[in-house]
Design an enzyme around this catalytic site. Structure first.
Site, PDB file in Angstrom:
ATOM      1  N   GLY A  83      31.185  70.382  51.191  1.00  0.00           N
ATOM      2  CA  GLY A  83      29.792  70.824  51.040  1.00  0.00           C
ATOM      3  C   GLY A  83      28.826  69.997  51.866  1.00  0.00           C
ATOM      4  O   GLY A  83      27.979  70.535  52.580  1.00  0.00           O
ATOM      5  N   ARG A  84      28.959  68.670  51.794  1.00  0.00           N
ATOM      6  CA  ARG A  84      27.996  67.792  52.488  1.00  0.00           C
ATOM      7  C   ARG A  84      28.231  67.753  53.989  1.00  0.00           C
ATOM      8  O   ARG A  84      27.450  67.141  54.719  1.00  0.00           O
ATOM      9  CB  ARG A  84      28.033  66.394  51.880  1.00  0.00           C
ATOM     10  CG  ARG A  84      29.426  65.775  51.807  1.00  0.00           C
ATOM     11  CD  ARG A  84      29.444  64.544  50.920  1.00  0.00           C
ATOM     12  NE  ARG A  84      30.789  64.001  50.723  1.00  0.00           N
ATOM     13  CZ  ARG A  84      31.648  64.394  49.793  1.00  0.00           C
ATOM     14  NH1 ARG A  84      31.322  65.399  48.983  1.00  0.00           N
ATOM     15  NH2 ARG A  84      32.821  63.833  49.658  1.00  0.00           N
ATOM     16  N   LYS A  91      29.832  77.022  47.870  1.00  0.00           N
ATOM     17  CA  LYS A  91      31.228  76.963  48.332  1.00  0.00           C
ATOM     18  C   LYS A  91      32.172  77.318  47.184  1.00  0.00           C
ATOM     19  O   LYS A  91      33.062  78.128  47.326  1.00  0.00           O
ATOM     20  CB  LYS A  91      31.525  75.558  48.848  1.00  0.00           C
ATOM     21  CG  LYS A  91      32.964  75.348  49.226  1.00  0.00           C
ATOM     22  CD  LYS A  91      33.225  73.913  49.609  1.00  0.00           C
ATOM     23  CE  LYS A  91      34.715  73.674  49.737  1.00  0.00           C
ATOM     24  NZ  LYS A  91      35.042  72.296  50.097  1.00  0.00           N
ATOM     25  N   GLU A 147      23.729  75.483  38.511  1.00  0.00           N
ATOM     26  CA  GLU A 147      22.347  75.621  38.963  1.00  0.00           C
ATOM     27  C   GLU A 147      22.183  76.858  39.847  1.00  0.00           C
ATOM     28  O   GLU A 147      21.233  77.633  39.723  1.00  0.00           O
ATOM     29  CB  GLU A 147      21.922  74.379  39.775  1.00  0.00           C
ATOM     30  CG  GLU A 147      21.836  73.092  38.977  1.00  0.00           C
ATOM     31  CD  GLU A 147      23.146  72.302  38.952  1.00  0.00           C
ATOM     32  OE1 GLU A 147      24.219  72.925  39.099  1.00  0.00           O
ATOM     33  OE2 GLU A 147      23.097  71.075  38.774  1.00  0.00           O
ATOM     34  N   GLU A 191      27.948  60.383  48.442  1.00  0.00           N
ATOM     35  CA  GLU A 191      28.980  61.196  47.785  1.00  0.00           C
ATOM     36  C   GLU A 191      30.332  60.978  48.470  1.00  0.00           C
ATOM     37  O   GLU A 191      31.381  61.170  47.865  1.00  0.00           O
ATOM     38  CB  GLU A 191      28.597  62.686  47.821  1.00  0.00           C
ATOM     39  CG  GLU A 191      29.286  63.508  46.749  1.00  0.00           C
ATOM     40  CD  GLU A 191      28.729  64.918  46.587  1.00  0.00           C
ATOM     41  OE1 GLU A 191      28.170  65.234  45.530  1.00  0.00           O
ATOM     42  OE2 GLU A 191      28.860  65.726  47.533  1.00  0.00           O
ATOM     43  N   HIS A 236       3.630  52.612  54.324  1.00  0.00           N
ATOM     44  CA  HIS A 236       2.572  52.458  53.325  1.00  0.00           C
ATOM     45  C   HIS A 236       3.138  52.565  51.915  1.00  0.00           C
ATOM     46  O   HIS A 236       2.419  52.852  50.964  1.00  0.00           O
ATOM     47  CB  HIS A 236       1.494  53.521  53.561  1.00  0.00           C
ATOM     48  CG  HIS A 236       0.833  53.360  54.903  1.00  0.00           C
ATOM     49  ND1 HIS A 236      -0.266  52.564  55.105  1.00  0.00           N
ATOM     50  CD2 HIS A 236       1.181  53.847  56.126  1.00  0.00           C
ATOM     51  CE1 HIS A 236      -0.607  52.597  56.385  1.00  0.00           C
ATOM     52  NE2 HIS A 236       0.273  53.365  57.033  1.00  0.00           N
ATOM     53  N   LYS A 281      28.755  66.988  34.564  1.00  0.00           N
ATOM     54  CA  LYS A 281      28.828  68.457  34.452  1.00  0.00           C
ATOM     55  C   LYS A 281      29.530  68.847  33.140  1.00  0.00           C
ATOM     56  O   LYS A 281      29.122  69.774  32.444  1.00  0.00           O
ATOM     57  CB  LYS A 281      29.633  69.045  35.619  1.00  0.00           C
ATOM     58  CG  LYS A 281      28.937  68.978  36.957  1.00  0.00           C
ATOM     59  CD  LYS A 281      29.762  69.695  38.022  1.00  0.00           C
ATOM     60  CE  LYS A 281      29.214  69.476  39.408  1.00  0.00           C
ATOM     61  NZ  LYS A 281      30.044  70.037  40.462  1.00  0.00           N
TER      62      LYS A 281
HETATM   63  O1  F6P Z   1      28.344  68.621  42.297  1.00  0.00           O
HETATM   64  C1  F6P Z   1      28.490  68.176  43.595  1.00  0.00           C
HETATM   65  C2  F6P Z   1      28.810  69.302  44.515  1.00  0.00           C
HETATM   66  O2  F6P Z   1      30.097  69.736  44.317  1.00  0.00           O
HETATM   67  C3  F6P Z   1      28.574  68.895  45.936  1.00  0.00           C
HETATM   68  O3  F6P Z   1      29.648  68.229  46.490  1.00  0.00           O
HETATM   69  C4  F6P Z   1      28.270  70.196  46.583  1.00  0.00           C
HETATM   70  O4  F6P Z   1      27.663  70.026  47.812  1.00  0.00           O
HETATM   71  C5  F6P Z   1      27.379  70.822  45.536  1.00  0.00           C
HETATM   72  O5  F6P Z   1      27.941  70.407  44.308  1.00  0.00           O
HETATM   73  C6  F6P Z   1      27.241  72.321  45.582  1.00  0.00           C
HETATM   74  O6  F6P Z   1      28.487  72.929  45.479  1.00  0.00           O
HETATM   75  P1  F6P Z   1      28.707  74.450  45.784  1.00  0.00           P
HETATM   76  O7  F6P Z   1      28.422  74.699  47.215  1.00  0.00           O
HETATM   77  O8  F6P Z   1      30.151  74.690  45.448  1.00  0.00           O
HETATM   78  O9  F6P Z   1      27.799  75.241  44.881  1.00  0.00           O
END
Ligand code: F6P
Length: 527
Positions: A270-271, A213, A219, A357, A388, A503
């Protein structure tokens, strides 16, 4: 007029606090009244699902107070303000519009001269057309061969929800002949994640979806280059193997280096993005756009039922209120999500982000500290595997953990075997029924080590089978439950400042600008 009051200012909450040990369902469920109680405490949901809360420590007197709390906290009015486009995300000063991606609930929401619903629908249509062209072989690799695999690169909301939804429908699609492409996911910046997925994939026939987003997530950007490196080394043109899903304002937007780009906007968290283009691209490519549309229909139906002010007819609202009672009055610290369905293996992990979150906050919408507990710890695994593993603590540990079971009458694949007079599906469901009663009623034993105290509350969401529609309804149920709980705690459930510090320090470590403990810990890893 909406009052954004803290929970502890509400009269009905004070009343609720005086009802801490009101109900023990142990006797009732264990006795002849048990069947009646199971029939009585149930709410029909959408898409054929039912929410049963007979094993919760609830009675009609408590329901009356919970209804009063819902009314006094104006939960349904707050939901209305949200879907009509008020700026509910106070931290980031944004609207919260994920409900609009699956249907119109209220007024038209306009911004920057655009109609939000029309924008989301246009993106869905564009994805459907693109997916159709990939399936029909109109969009192919450089050799004109069909793509067979779709690989999503993303993390957090750009991974957990879409991955959980894909896994939830994979067997269903196989059984219905609509599994059009296999999907895989790369999320972790650990290079072994990408390497493992690539090693298991046929790169020449893989289409990657880069999902971010913000377009700035470390990452995801690292994994994009990781994958592009593999593609180039395999003699493949990365631009012919990658599409993007991002927000219109992100640095990734409008980049011709992608085969195609699809968009969300800043109003989709995002979530909460599984029903937007973020989930839409991978799910439409994997299962076809008709299945994705059914998934949205289920979610929209659940959203419509979340508008009902009567808590005995609105499962998401009731679930939220019971959860609040357990957290703030009974003082239970965690909630376990326990789906008796292998298809939902990653659903607890998705809800962990969605809930923690959103409601893992210590200040209210105005940034003032709150003097009560907020979101519980969320965890879970599918049954029977969890039985289990950590169920020992759930049955006999010192903390009481409220449980949320999910189960289905039929499995998705249609494949099964009868052993010792019962099918595996029957065994699965028998385990589920047994656990509900074992947790609620316990079993007295003269040996304290074998004693089960019981009194461990659970709810059950069940349906005939897990389909795109019932999955959509299940997802929206939890999204709406989280939203209602955020309203009760007077939180802004739609930002996530708590992820920022780590971060920032990571960047500091990588740029070498550190000293003290940060430098010492980084040195352990040779950084
Ligand atoms: O670091 C948390 C976050 O901002 C989440 O809220 C989000 O879902 C995730 O990182 C990934 O974000 P993006 O879609 O901007 O890469």
């Amino acid at each position: 007029m909406i009052n954004w009051e803290n929970l502890d200012k509400l009269e009905s909450f004070k009343k609720l606090q005086s009802l801490r040990n009101l109900v023990s369902v142990q006797q009732e469920l264990a006795g002849t009244g048990g069947a009646e109680r199971v029939a009585k405490y149930a709410v029909p949901m959408s898409a054929g699902l039912t929410y049963n809360y007979a094993a919760k420590q609830i009675n009609t007197q408590l329901l009356t107070v919970l209804q009063a709390l819902s009314d006094e906290a104006q939960l349904v009015q707050k939901f209305e303000a949200l879907y009509n486009g008020d700026v509910i995300n106070t931290g980031e000063k944004r609207k919260v519009l994920h409900h609009l991606v699956r249907g119109q609930l209220g007024k038209d929401v306009e911004y920057d001269g655009k109609n939000a619903r029309a924008f989301y629908k246009a993106q869905q249509d564009a994805i459907a057309a693109f997916a159709g062209n990939v399936h029909d072989g109109k969009i192919t690799n450089a050799k004109g061969e069909k793509f067979t695999t779709v690989i999503q690169i993303g993390i957090g909301g750009s991974d957990l929800g879409p991955r959980a939804m894909y896994l939830a429908l994979e067997q269903w699609a196989r059984a219905h002949g609509t599994l059009k492409m296999n999907a895989k996911f790369i999320s972790n910046v650990d290079p072994d994640d990408g390497a493992g997925v690539i090693a298991s994939a046929d790169l020449a026939h893989s289409l990657f979806i880069l999902v971010s987003k913000s377009g700035t997530t470390q990452e995801t950007l690292a994994n994009e280059l990781f994958v592009k490196d593999f593609l180039s080394k395999a003699g493949l043109d990365p631009a012919k193997h990658m599409i993007a899903v991002t927000s219109e304002t992100s640095p990734l937007a409008n980049n011709p280096a992608y085969l195609a780009s699809f968009y969300i906007d800043d109003f989709i968290g995002g979530r909460f993005s599984s029903t937007s283009a973020v989930g839409g691209a991978v799910l439409s490519l994997a299962f076809g756009s008709a299945a994705f549309a059914d998934f949205l229909t289920g979610a929209h139906e659940a959203d419509v039922s979340a508008k009902n002010a009567d808590i005995t007819k609105n499962a998401a609202l009731l679930d939220a209120l019971i959860g609040l009672y357990e957290r703030n009055v009974q003082g239970y610290p965690a909630t376990a999500i326990l789906p008796y369905s292998q298809a939902l293996s990653r659903f607890p992990a998705h809800l962990q982000q969605a809930d923690m979150e959103s409601n893992g906050k210590q200040v209210n919408r105005r940034g003032e500290p709150v003097a009560y507990a907020t979101g519980p710890v969320i965890f879970g695994e599918p049954g029977t595997n969890g039985q289990h593993s950590f169920y020992q603590l759930l049955h006999q540990g010192t903390d009481i953990v409220p449980l949320q079971f999910v189960g289905f009458l039929d499995n998705q694949s249609g494949k099964d075997v009868t052993v010792d007079g019962s099918t595996s599906q029957k065994k699965l469901c028998a385990n589920l029924a047994a656990q509900i009663v074992a947790f609620a009623c316990g079993k007295q034993d003269t040996d304290p080590n074998k004693n089960f105290p019981g009194g461990r509350p659970s709810s059950l969401i069940y349906g005939k089978t897990l389909t795109p529609e019932s999955l959509g309804a299940l997802l929206a149920h939890y999204e709406n439950k989280i939203m209602f709980q955020g309203f009760l705690w007077n939180l802004n459930s739609f930002d996530q400042e708590g992820v920022q510090l780590g971060k920032k320090l990571t960047k500091q470590v990588l740029s070498g600008g550190t000293d003290g403990a940060l430098k010492a810990f980084a040195n352990i890893f040779g950084i």
